[in-house]
Design a protein around this motif. Structure first.
Motif, PDB file in Angstrom:
ATOM      1  N   TYR A  79       8.407 -26.850 -28.705  1.00 11.28           N
ATOM      2  CA  TYR A  79       9.698 -26.658 -28.039  1.00 11.28           C
ATOM      3  C   TYR A  79      10.786 -26.273 -29.043  1.00 11.28           C
ATOM      4  CZ  TYR A  79       8.050 -28.640 -23.593  1.00 11.28           C
ATOM      5  OH  TYR A  79       7.404 -28.867 -22.403  1.00 11.28           O
ATOM      6  N   ARG A  80      10.744 -26.926 -30.223  1.00  9.32           N
ATOM      7  CA  ARG A  80      11.764 -26.654 -31.234  1.00  9.32           C
ATOM      8  C   ARG A  80      11.649 -25.214 -31.720  1.00  9.32           C
ATOM      9  NH1 ARG A  80      10.337 -30.281 -34.554  1.00  9.32           N
ATOM     10  NH2 ARG A  80      11.518 -31.955 -33.544  1.00  9.32           N
ATOM     11  N   GLU A  81      10.411 -24.783 -31.968  1.00  7.72           N
ATOM     12  CA  GLU A  81      10.196 -23.418 -32.452  1.00  7.72           C
ATOM     13  C   GLU A  81      10.602 -22.367 -31.418  1.00  7.72           C
ATOM     14  OE1 GLU A  81       6.118 -23.299 -33.505  1.00  7.72           O
ATOM     15  OE2 GLU A  81       6.367 -24.441 -35.387  1.00  7.72           O
ATOM     16  N   LEU A  82      10.452 -22.728 -30.129  1.00 14.64           N
ATOM     17  CA  LEU A  82      10.781 -21.771 -29.068  1.00 14.64           C
ATOM     18  C   LEU A  82      12.233 -21.871 -28.621  1.00 14.64           C
ATOM     19  CD1 LEU A  82       7.572 -22.065 -26.829  1.00 14.64           C
ATOM     20  CD2 LEU A  82       8.134 -20.261 -28.464  1.00 14.64           C
ATOM     21  N   GLY A  83      12.951 -22.845 -29.183  1.00 13.64           N
ATOM     22  CA  GLY A  83      14.357 -22.988 -28.841  1.00 13.64           C
ATOM     23  C   GLY A  83      14.604 -23.636 -27.495  1.00 13.64           C
ATOM     24  N   ASP A  84      13.593 -24.344 -26.966  1.00 11.89           N
ATOM     25  CA  ASP A  84      13.767 -25.045 -25.699  1.00 11.89           C
ATOM     26  C   ASP A  84      14.301 -26.442 -26.000  1.00 11.89           C
ATOM     27  OD1 ASP A  84      13.635 -26.392 -23.306  1.00 11.89           O
ATOM     28  OD2 ASP A  84      11.592 -25.789 -22.817  1.00 11.89           O
TER      29      ASP A  84
ATOM     30  N   HIS B 243       4.756 -22.039 -24.708  1.00 15.50           N
ATOM     31  CA  HIS B 243       5.708 -22.879 -24.001  1.00 15.50           C
ATOM     32  C   HIS B 243       4.990 -23.803 -23.002  1.00 15.50           C
ATOM     33  CE1 HIS B 243       8.990 -24.010 -21.246  1.00 15.50           C
ATOM     34  NE2 HIS B 243       9.756 -23.920 -22.329  1.00 15.50           N
ATOM     35  N   ARG B 244       4.110 -23.224 -22.209  1.00 16.78           N
ATOM     36  CA  ARG B 244       3.384 -24.045 -21.237  1.00 16.78           C
ATOM     37  C   ARG B 244       2.363 -24.949 -21.924  1.00 16.78           C
ATOM     38  NH1 ARG B 244       4.636 -19.388 -18.359  1.00 16.78           N
ATOM     39  NH2 ARG B 244       5.638 -19.813 -16.346  1.00 16.78           N
ATOM     40  N   GLU B 245       1.856 -24.497 -23.051  1.00 14.86           N
ATOM     41  CA  GLU B 245       0.982 -25.383 -23.825  1.00 14.86           C
ATOM     42  C   GLU B 245       1.760 -26.617 -24.265  1.00 14.86           C
ATOM     43  OE1 GLU B 245      -1.527 -25.553 -28.043  1.00 14.86           O
ATOM     44  OE2 GLU B 245      -0.501 -23.703 -27.450  1.00 14.86           O
ATOM     45  N   GLY B 246       3.007 -26.417 -24.698  1.00 15.71           N
ATOM     46  CA  GLY B 246       3.835 -27.544 -25.087  1.00 15.71           C
ATOM     47  C   GLY B 246       4.067 -28.509 -23.926  1.00 15.71           C
ATOM     48  N   ALA B 247       4.292 -27.957 -22.734  1.00 15.31           N
ATOM     49  CA  ALA B 247       4.494 -28.806 -21.564  1.00 15.31           C
ATOM     50  C   ALA B 247       3.243 -29.620 -21.256  1.00 15.31           C
ATOM     51  CB  ALA B 247       4.880 -27.949 -20.354  1.00 15.31           C
ATOM     52  N   ALA B 248       2.071 -28.970 -21.353  1.00 12.36           N
ATOM     53  CA  ALA B 248       0.816 -29.678 -21.093  1.00 12.36           C
ATOM     54  C   ALA B 248       0.596 -30.784 -22.119  1.00 12.36           C
ATOM     55  CB  ALA B 248      -0.351 -28.692 -21.086  1.00 12.36           C
ATOM     56  N   LEU B 249       0.912 -30.508 -23.379  1.00 17.59           N
ATOM     57  CA  LEU B 249       0.755 -31.518 -24.428  1.00 17.59           C
ATOM     58  C   LEU B 249       1.701 -32.691 -24.203  1.00 17.59           C
ATOM     59  CD1 LEU B 249       0.429 -29.157 -27.524  1.00 17.59           C
ATOM     60  CD2 LEU B 249      -1.351 -30.706 -26.637  1.00 17.59           C
TER      61      LEU B 249
ATOM     62  N   GLY C 123      14.009 -32.451 -26.250  1.00 17.12           N
ATOM     63  CA  GLY C 123      14.547 -33.786 -25.994  1.00 17.12           C
ATOM     64  C   GLY C 123      13.542 -34.662 -25.255  1.00 17.12           C
ATOM     65  N   GLN C 124      12.885 -34.091 -24.251  1.00 19.97           N
ATOM     66  CA  GLN C 124      11.884 -34.855 -23.496  1.00 19.97           C
ATOM     67  C   GLN C 124      10.735 -35.286 -24.405  1.00 19.97           C
ATOM     68  OE1 GLN C 124      10.811 -32.160 -20.277  1.00 19.97           O
ATOM     69  NE2 GLN C 124      11.944 -33.427 -18.804  1.00 19.97           N
ATOM     70  N   ALA C 125      10.232 -34.344 -25.212  1.00 19.63           N
ATOM     71  CA  ALA C 125       9.096 -34.661 -26.080  1.00 19.63           C
ATOM     72  C   ALA C 125       9.472 -35.730 -27.112  1.00 19.63           C
ATOM     73  CB  ALA C 125       8.609 -33.391 -26.774  1.00 19.63           C
ATOM     74  N   LEU C 126      10.674 -35.639 -27.682  1.00 17.95           N
ATOM     75  CA  LEU C 126      11.124 -36.629 -28.666  1.00 17.95           C
ATOM     76  C   LEU C 126      11.259 -38.019 -28.028  1.00 17.95           C
ATOM     77  CD1 LEU C 126      13.798 -34.519 -30.549  1.00 17.95           C
ATOM     78  CD2 LEU C 126      11.690 -35.471 -31.535  1.00 17.95           C
ATOM     79  N   ASN C 127      11.791 -38.075 -26.828  1.00 14.05           N
ATOM     80  CA  ASN C 127      11.938 -39.363 -26.154  1.00 14.05           C
ATOM     81  C   ASN C 127      10.568 -39.975 -25.848  1.00 14.05           C
ATOM     82  OD1 ASN C 127      14.007 -41.169 -25.387  1.00 14.05           O
ATOM     83  ND2 ASN C 127      13.623 -40.730 -23.223  1.00 14.05           N
ATOM     84  N   ASN C 128       9.634 -39.117 -25.379  1.00 14.53           N
ATOM     85  CA  ASN C 128       8.274 -39.599 -25.121  1.00 14.53           C
ATOM     86  C   ASN C 128       7.582 -40.037 -26.413  1.00 14.53           C
ATOM     87  OD1 ASN C 128       8.468 -39.138 -22.363  1.00 14.53           O
ATOM     88  ND2 ASN C 128       7.636 -37.056 -22.505  1.00 14.53           N
ATOM     89  N   LEU C 129       7.858 -39.301 -27.499  1.00 12.25           N
ATOM     90  CA  LEU C 129       7.291 -39.665 -28.800  1.00 12.25           C
ATOM     91  C   LEU C 129       7.772 -41.047 -29.213  1.00 12.25           C
ATOM     92  CD1 LEU C 129       5.780 -39.102 -31.441  1.00 12.25           C
ATOM     93  CD2 LEU C 129       7.820 -37.842 -32.224  1.00 12.25           C
TER      94      LEU C 129
ATOM     95  N   ALA D 131       0.052 -35.749 -29.518  1.00 16.58           N
ATOM     96  CA  ALA D 131       0.363 -34.807 -28.437  1.00 16.58           C
ATOM     97  C   ALA D 131       1.875 -34.583 -28.318  1.00 16.58           C
ATOM     98  CB  ALA D 131      -0.193 -35.338 -27.116  1.00 16.58           C
ATOM     99  N   HIS D 132       2.654 -35.664 -28.352  1.00 12.53           N
ATOM    100  CA  HIS D 132       4.111 -35.525 -28.233  1.00 12.53           C
ATOM    101  C   HIS D 132       4.716 -34.826 -29.455  1.00 12.53           C
ATOM    102  CE1 HIS D 132       4.265 -37.665 -24.525  1.00 12.53           C
ATOM    103  NE2 HIS D 132       3.922 -38.856 -25.029  1.00 12.53           N
ATOM    104  N   THR D 133       4.154 -35.098 -30.632  1.00 15.02           N
ATOM    105  CA  THR D 133       4.653 -34.443 -31.849  1.00 15.02           C
ATOM    106  C   THR D 133       4.422 -32.938 -31.772  1.00 15.02           C
ATOM    107  OG1 THR D 133       4.225 -36.441 -33.163  1.00 15.02           O
ATOM    108  CG2 THR D 133       4.459 -34.368 -34.346  1.00 15.02           C
ATOM    109  N   GLN D 134       3.218 -32.553 -31.335  1.00 14.08           N
ATOM    110  CA  GLN D 134       2.930 -31.122 -31.190  1.00 14.08           C
ATOM    111  C   GLN D 134       3.857 -30.484 -30.158  1.00 14.08           C
ATOM    112  OE1 GLN D 134      -1.198 -29.975 -30.672  1.00 14.08           O
ATOM    113  NE2 GLN D 134      -1.912 -31.801 -31.765  1.00 14.08           N
ATOM    114  N   ALA D 135       4.073 -31.198 -29.073  1.00 10.86           N
ATOM    115  CA  ALA D 135       4.935 -30.650 -28.019  1.00 10.86           C
ATOM    116  C   ALA D 135       6.357 -30.451 -28.546  1.00 10.86           C
ATOM    117  CB  ALA D 135       4.939 -31.584 -26.812  1.00 10.86           C
TER     118      ALA D 135
END
Length: 638
Positions: free
Chosen positions: A570-575, A537-543, A580-586, A562-566
């Motif tokens: 998040y999707r796999e962890l159900g966050d 989870h925190r790895e996703g945030a860092a990415l 949403g944040q990662a997709l918008n940044n992507l 980086a955004h795709t990995q994040a």
């Protein structure tokens, strides 16, 4: 009873009274004055040659001393002016300078001036009102055998003499210097409605029915002027050591913290050593633990001046005075003092108010906050170390730091934009922000100083809980300082989770000041740490954070990765919110390489996530980005 003397002596006529040898008690006292002014009525100390930065105070005092010219029957609005301030602040000099100027004014004080130093803070020299009145009566040409022995009788005679001088248009100015209490000064005040008085004290003497004046420190320009004037007076106008080295002069002025006594001593130190450069003295004063030692001459010292005020404190007042320097920041609230002491809010405010009345601390601009002069802080800290065991100094510091940590954590819950519990310490977000704004300097100073004081956990706690606030207020430099400190502590103690958090926060702060390459390095290291810990989870945030500075330096493909990995994490962890944040940044990264179709898709997915979560703000942001990408695609096609 009557006593007639020749040669211009005083003639007293007393009615309705009783004589006990040299003690005279009278109901009605008529005083006939000698025809000439005695030399004792010109006993004002010589004004100092180095005097500056007090023009406003002198003007105010002169306005109050000026004779009444409005036809009000001679009754003045201000009869007594009381100047108070810290030891060494220049109260006596202000009074002397003002009195000297007043005496130069035509017909203001044709009777002259009475000056008495009550030495109220010196237990060996302190004058009682009785002794002070005896000296003043003798200065007024009252023979010793006619001076009563009791306070009330001396007071009546003294005031009658002043009134007689005033009635004969020989108005006198009374200067009462260095009074420690209202009770010491009040019997010396005139009551005829014409005679004026100036009183100085380290305490605010609000019981004198006087116009109160609080004297503050000098600013930098005035401080440098005092240094230069005092040195030239001692060594001649050719001694230009302060003007020749403006940097050293400014440093000395800053280290003396605008205290005239310290400034004059510093100038005297140089005057005693004609070949010593100003830079040498500036360097000698840098060390805090010896600064008060350096600010001393055989006949005067800053520490000795402070000693006299300190000796007047009660045990509880003295203990709090010694504990106040434990606060690393510039000021302290009454609430924080409750934890430092520890004591009740009422008792804390009472103790602080007394210290303020003694001018050992100063009220800050906002009520309920208090600050210390820099040299007083050093002095109090010296005594604090001496009494460290009896004051339980370490426990006091721990209580204060714990208060800062816990209250900051409570305030931070109100800054979280996501739904969740809010600490009841603050009623709402506005109150939490107000507290953080007020304590900002104290919190950052505490976090910075804590490791060297044996409180590394305080530094890391504040560094992590202040992140949201510092980012909101855009205090990025403070955030960099605090997170760098926290990072070093976490690495020293092998705290890998803390190390990752500090790196991630550091990267965000570095991005805020546009140090993008350093931000990329910090986020990359954070992602690596979390990957090694298995904290996805925190790895996703860092990415997700890593992608943002990559976009700023136009490394779009790496940002997309980086955004795709994040988003995947998040999707796999159900966050859903993180997704949403990662997709918008992507979508933003895809826009940067003109892949508009993919950008539109990413923003559309982000908007859907936010809508499902009920996050109207997030949804609006995503739809705005979608509109920009959609418009750019349309323009390209046309």
């Amino acid at each position: 009873m009557s006593d007639d003397r020749t040669g211009g002596a005083t003639s007293n006529t007393i009615t309705g009274g009783i004589s006990f040898h040299a003690v005279i008690q009278g109901r009605d006292i008529t005083v006939q004055l000698p025809p000439t002014i005695t030399a004792a009525l010109s006993g004002l100390p010589a004004p100092a040659s180095a005097f500056t930065g007090r023009d406003t105070h002198v003007e105010q005092l002169l306005e109050e001393l000026a004779p009444v010219t409005d036809g009000a029957g001679g009754q003045r609005t201000v009869l007594v002016s009381a100047v108070s301030g810290l030891a060494g602040i220049g109260k006596t000099e202000l009074a002397v300078q003002t009195a000297a100027q007043a005496l130069k004014q035509s017909d203001w004080f044709p009777g002259g001036v009475l000056f008495t130093d009550l030495a109220g803070y010196d237990p060996e020299r302190c004058l009682s009102p009785e002794r002070a009145l005896e000296g003043l009566l003798r200065a007024l040409a009252i023979p010793g055998e006619h001076i009563p022995g009791g306070l009330e009788d001396r007071q009546r005679l003294y005031r009658s003499v002043l009134a007689a001088y005033a009635n004969e248009n020989r108005r006198i100015l009374v200067v009462i210097d260095n009074a420690s209490t209202t009770g010491q000064a009040a019997p010396l005040l005139p009551t005829d409605g014409t005679t004026a008085a100036l009183v100085t004290s380290r305490h605010t003497l609000d019981g004198l029915d006087a116009r109160l004046h609080d004297l503050d420190t000098l600013d930098g320009t005035a401080s440098i002027a005092v240094l230069d004037q005092a040195l030239r007076h001692a060594r001649g106008h050719h001694d230009t050591r302060f003007t020749d080295d403006a940097e050293a002069a400014a440093t000395i002025a800053r280290l003396c913290a605008g205290l005239p006594l310290a400034l004059r001593i510093a100038a005297a130190v140089l005057a005693a050593a004609p070949t010593r450069p100003a830079a040498s003295l500036a360097a000698a004063l840098q060390a805090e633990h010896t600064r008060l030692d350096k600010l001393a001459r055989p006949d005067r010292a800053v520490r000795a001046a402070f000693d006299l005020s300190y000796q007047h404190l009660t045990p509880d007042q003295a203990r709090l005075f010694r504990l106040l320097p434990l606060n690393p920041g510039p000021d302290l609230s009454t609430d924080a003092t409750v934890h430092l002491a520890p004591t009740s809010p009422d008792q804390a405010e009472e103790l602080l108010q007394y210290l303020a009345e003694a001018h050992l601390i100063e009220p800050a601009l906002a009520w309920g906050r208090w600050r210390m002069h820099d040299l007083v802080r050093l002095y109090a800290d010296e005594h604090g170390h001496t009494h460290a065991t009896t004051d339980q100094r370490d426990s006091a510091r721990t209580r204060l730091f714990t208060h800062y940590q816990e209250t900051t954590q409570a305030a931070d819950t109100h800054l979280d934009t996501l739904s969740g519990p809010r600490a009841p310490h603050f009623p709402d977000r506005a109150a939490a922000l107000q507290w953080l704004d007020t304590e900002h300097a104290n919190l950052t100073a505490t976090a910075t100083a804590a490791p060297a004081l044996g409180h590394p956990s305080t530094a890391t706690s504040l560094a992590f809980t202040l992140v949201r606030y510092l980012d909101y207020r855009r205090y990025f430099d403070d955030s960099i300082t605090l997170t760098t400190t926290a990072l070093a502590i976490c690495r020293e103690f092998g705290d890998r989770h803390g190390e990752g958090a500090a790196l991630n926060n550091l990267g965000n702060a570095l991005q805020g000041v546009r140090r993008f390459e350093e931000a990329i390095e910090a986020h990359t290291q954070a992602a690596t740490v979390y990957r090694e810990l298995g904290d996805r989870h925190r790895e996703g945030a860092a990415l997700n954070n890593l992608g943002l500075p990559l976009r700023e330096v136009r490394r779009f493909e790496e940002a997309i990765e980086a955004h795709t990995q994040a988003a995947t994490v998040y999707r796999e962890l159900g966050d859903r919110h993180g997704e949403g944040q990662a997709l918008n940044n992507l979508g933003g990264a895809l826009y940067g390489v003109r892949r508009f179709e993919e950008a539109i898709e990413a923003h559309t997915q982000a908007a859907t996530v936010y809508r499902d979560l009920g996050d109207r703000h997030g949804e609006g942001t995503a739809r705005m980005a979608w509109a920009i990408a959609h418009n750019e695609r349309r323009l390209r096609r046309s």
